[in-house]
Design a protein around this motif. Structure first.
Motif, mmCIF file in Angstrom:
data_model
loop_
_atom_site.group_PDB
_atom_site.id
_atom_site.type_symbol
_atom_site.label_atom_id
_atom_site.label_comp_id
_atom_site.label_asym_id
_atom_site.label_seq_id
_atom_site.Cartn_x
_atom_site.Cartn_y
_atom_site.Cartn_z
ATOM 1 N N VAL A 1 0.885 -1.170 0.000
ATOM 2 C CA VAL A 1 0.000 0.000 0.000
ATOM 3 C C VAL A 1 0.920 1.216 0.000
ATOM 4 O O VAL A 1 1.574 1.520 0.998
ATOM 5 N N LYS A 2 0.972 1.879 -1.142
ATOM 6 C CA LYS A 2 1.889 2.996 -1.339
ATOM 7 C C LYS A 2 1.145 4.318 -1.266
ATOM 8 O O LYS A 2 -0.053 4.385 -1.520
ATOM 9 N N GLY A 3 1.892 5.369 -0.950
ATOM 10 C CA GLY A 3 1.306 6.700 -0.939
ATOM 11 C C GLY A 3 2.094 7.643 -0.071
ATOM 12 O O GLY A 3 2.955 7.229 0.714
ATOM 13 N N LYS A 4 1.807 8.926 -0.233
ATOM 14 C CA LYS A 4 2.438 9.982 0.561
ATOM 15 C C LYS A 4 1.327 10.822 1.171
ATOM 16 O O LYS A 4 0.536 11.440 0.460
ATOM 17 N N LEU A 5 1.278 10.806 2.498
ATOM 18 C CA LEU A 5 0.278 11.591 3.208
ATOM 19 C C LEU A 5 0.525 13.070 2.981
ATOM 20 O O LEU A 5 1.662 13.521 3.013
ATOM 21 N N GLY A 6 -0.553 13.791 2.713
ATOM 22 C CA GLY A 6 -0.447 15.211 2.397
ATOM 23 C C GLY A 6 -0.288 15.464 0.915
ATOM 24 O O GLY A 6 -0.313 16.601 0.468
ATOM 25 N N ASP A 7 -0.141 14.403 0.134
ATOM 26 C CA ASP A 7 -0.014 14.529 -1.319
ATOM 27 C C ASP A 7 -1.111 13.704 -1.976
ATOM 28 O O ASP A 7 -2.160 14.231 -2.329
ATOM 29 N N ASN A 8 -0.898 12.397 -2.101
ATOM 30 C CA ASN A 8 -1.862 11.560 -2.818
ATOM 31 C C ASN A 8 -2.600 10.582 -1.903
ATOM 32 O O ASN A 8 -3.208 9.633 -2.375
ATOM 33 N N MET A 9 -2.537 10.806 -0.587
ATOM 34 C CA MET A 9 -3.235 9.935 0.361
ATOM 35 C C MET A 9 -3.757 10.778 1.513
ATOM 36 O O MET A 9 -3.043 11.652 2.019
ATOM 37 N N ASP A 10 -5.010 10.512 1.930
ATOM 38 C CA ASP A 10 -5.579 11.263 3.049
ATOM 39 C C ASP A 10 -5.398 10.494 4.358
ATOM 40 O O ASP A 10 -4.945 9.350 4.370
ATOM 41 N N VAL A 11 -5.752 11.138 5.463
ATOM 42 C CA VAL A 11 -5.546 10.572 6.791
ATOM 43 C C VAL A 11 -6.288 9.249 6.949
ATOM 44 O O VAL A 11 -5.747 8.293 7.516
ATOM 45 N N GLU A 12 -7.516 9.176 6.457
ATOM 46 C CA GLU A 12 -8.298 7.937 6.588
ATOM 47 C C GLU A 12 -7.607 6.761 5.895
ATOM 48 O O GLU A 12 -7.500 5.665 6.452
ATOM 49 N N SER B 1 10.522 9.614 2.854
ATOM 50 C CA SER B 1 10.193 8.464 2.011
ATOM 51 C C SER B 1 10.348 7.210 2.861
ATOM 52 O O SER B 1 10.995 7.230 3.897
ATOM 53 N N LEU B 2 9.722 6.136 2.399
ATOM 54 C CA LEU B 2 9.821 4.850 3.073
ATOM 55 C C LEU B 2 10.135 3.783 2.037
ATOM 56 O O LEU B 2 9.915 3.992 0.838
ATOM 57 N N PRO B 3 10.622 2.617 2.467
ATOM 58 C CA PRO B 3 10.977 1.569 1.515
ATOM 59 C C PRO B 3 9.839 1.246 0.540
ATOM 60 O O PRO B 3 8.680 1.137 0.949
ATOM 61 N N PHE B 4 10.195 1.103 -0.711
ATOM 62 C CA PHE B 4 9.265 0.723 -1.781
ATOM 63 C C PHE B 4 8.133 1.725 -1.985
ATOM 64 O O PHE B 4 7.152 1.420 -2.656
ATOM 65 N N GLY B 5 8.214 2.905 -1.369
ATOM 66 C CA GLY B 5 7.164 3.912 -1.511
ATOM 67 C C GLY B 5 5.932 3.654 -0.663
ATOM 68 O O GLY B 5 4.884 4.257 -0.888
ATOM 69 N N VAL B 6 6.045 2.749 0.340
ATOM 70 C CA VAL B 6 4.884 2.457 1.177
ATOM 71 C C VAL B 6 4.468 3.688 1.967
ATOM 72 O O VAL B 6 5.266 4.597 2.213
ATOM 73 N N ALA B 7 3.198 3.697 2.375
ATOM 74 C CA ALA B 7 2.645 4.835 3.113
ATOM 75 C C ALA B 7 3.080 4.846 4.575
ATOM 76 O O ALA B 7 3.323 5.914 5.138
ATOM 77 N N ALA C 1 -3.801 2.051 6.273
ATOM 78 C CA ALA C 1 -2.480 1.476 5.994
ATOM 79 C C ALA C 1 -1.769 1.133 7.302
ATOM 80 O O ALA C 1 -1.106 0.092 7.409
ATOM 81 N N ALA C 2 -1.908 1.984 8.316
ATOM 82 C CA ALA C 2 -1.290 1.716 9.618
ATOM 83 C C ALA C 2 -1.903 0.474 10.268
ATOM 84 O O ALA C 2 -1.205 -0.316 10.897
ATOM 85 N N LYS C 3 -3.207 0.294 10.103
ATOM 86 C CA LYS C 3 -3.860 -0.910 10.629
ATOM 87 C C LYS C 3 -3.255 -2.158 9.992
ATOM 88 O O LYS C 3 -3.017 -3.162 10.673
ATOM 89 N N LEU C 4 -2.972 -2.090 8.702
ATOM 90 C CA LEU C 4 -2.334 -3.220 8.021
ATOM 91 C C LEU C 4 -0.970 -3.532 8.646
ATOM 92 O O LEU C 4 -0.593 -4.698 8.777
ATOM 93 N N CYS C 5 -0.240 -2.490 9.040
ATOM 94 C CA CYS C 5 1.048 -2.700 9.704
ATOM 95 C C CYS C 5 0.844 -3.422 11.036
ATOM 96 O O CYS C 5 1.612 -4.321 11.384
ATOM 97 N N ALA C 6 -0.201 -3.039 11.772
ATOM 98 C CA ALA C 6 -0.482 -3.690 13.057
ATOM 99 C C ALA C 6 -0.858 -5.152 12.857
ATOM 100 O O ALA C 6 -0.485 -6.011 13.662
ATOM 101 N N ILE C 7 -1.573 -5.448 11.791
ATOM 102 C CA ILE C 7 -1.896 -6.837 11.469
ATOM 103 C C ILE C 7 -0.602 -7.609 11.214
ATOM 104 O O ILE C 7 -0.425 -8.731 11.697
ATOM 105 N N GLY C 8 0.328 -6.994 10.498
ATOM 106 C CA GLY C 8 1.635 -7.609 10.261
ATOM 107 C C GLY C 8 2.406 -7.817 11.554
ATOM 108 O O GLY C 8 3.078 -8.836 11.734
#
Length: 154
Positions: free
Chosen positions: A50-61, A138-144, A66-73
């Motif tokens: 799940v890629k994106g940059k908050l404040g550019d092409n991704m909103d807080v929601e 930036s983050l690895p692979f462009g992830v959010a 995406a953060a929830k997916l990290c917690a699942i991981g």
């Protein structure tokens, strides 16, 4: 706690993925005493990163999702580290969340809430934790989002 965690995940409709293998020269987790340090988990779902940059092409929601997916991981790694036995998990101790964001974006805590809220939803009071939420250019692979965690285990 195993049955309770597995039951709660099922109630939420969440199936833990297989614990992700490291993408470089590191291990997915290290246990020191009763603390389990989980390497950063990137935002990833069954479709891929799940890629994106908050404040550019991704909103807080979307960032919180995406953060929830990290917690699942993170939970998948905890389960793997405990040999599939969630009864060894006592509590979440600390999360550090990295948010791929623009220079003027300041809602990193709201994004990382996606992970924090999920852990409390699954673990109850044992999911409450200390936390940092920081911006990254930036983050690895462009992830959010990428989140690492520390958990107490038996």
């Amino acid at each position: 706690m195993s049955n309770a965690i597995e039951t709660r995940l099922a109630e939420l409709g969440v199936t833990l993925p297989d614990a992700a293998a490291p993408a470089a020269n590191y291990v997915p987790f290290v246990q020191v005493g009763n603390l389990l340090h989980i390497s950063g988990q990137v935002s990833m779902d069954a479709s891929g990163l799940v890629k994106g940059k908050l404040g550019d092409n991704m909103d807080v929601e979307a960032g919180a999702a995406a953060a929830k997916l990290c917690a699942i991981g993170l939970l998948a790694q905890v389960k793997a580290a405990c040999g599939g036995d969630f009864t060894k998990l006592k509590r979440a101790v600390k999360l550090t969340g990295f948010v791929n964001s623009t220079l003027d974006f300041g809602d990193q805590p709201k994004v990382v809430n996606g992970a924090s809220d999920f852990l409390v939803e699954v673990l109850g009071d044992a999911g409450r934790h200390a936390r940092s939420a920081v911006s990254a250019a930036s983050l690895p692979f462009g992830v959010a989002v990428e989140i690492e965690g520390i958990f107490e285990i038996e």
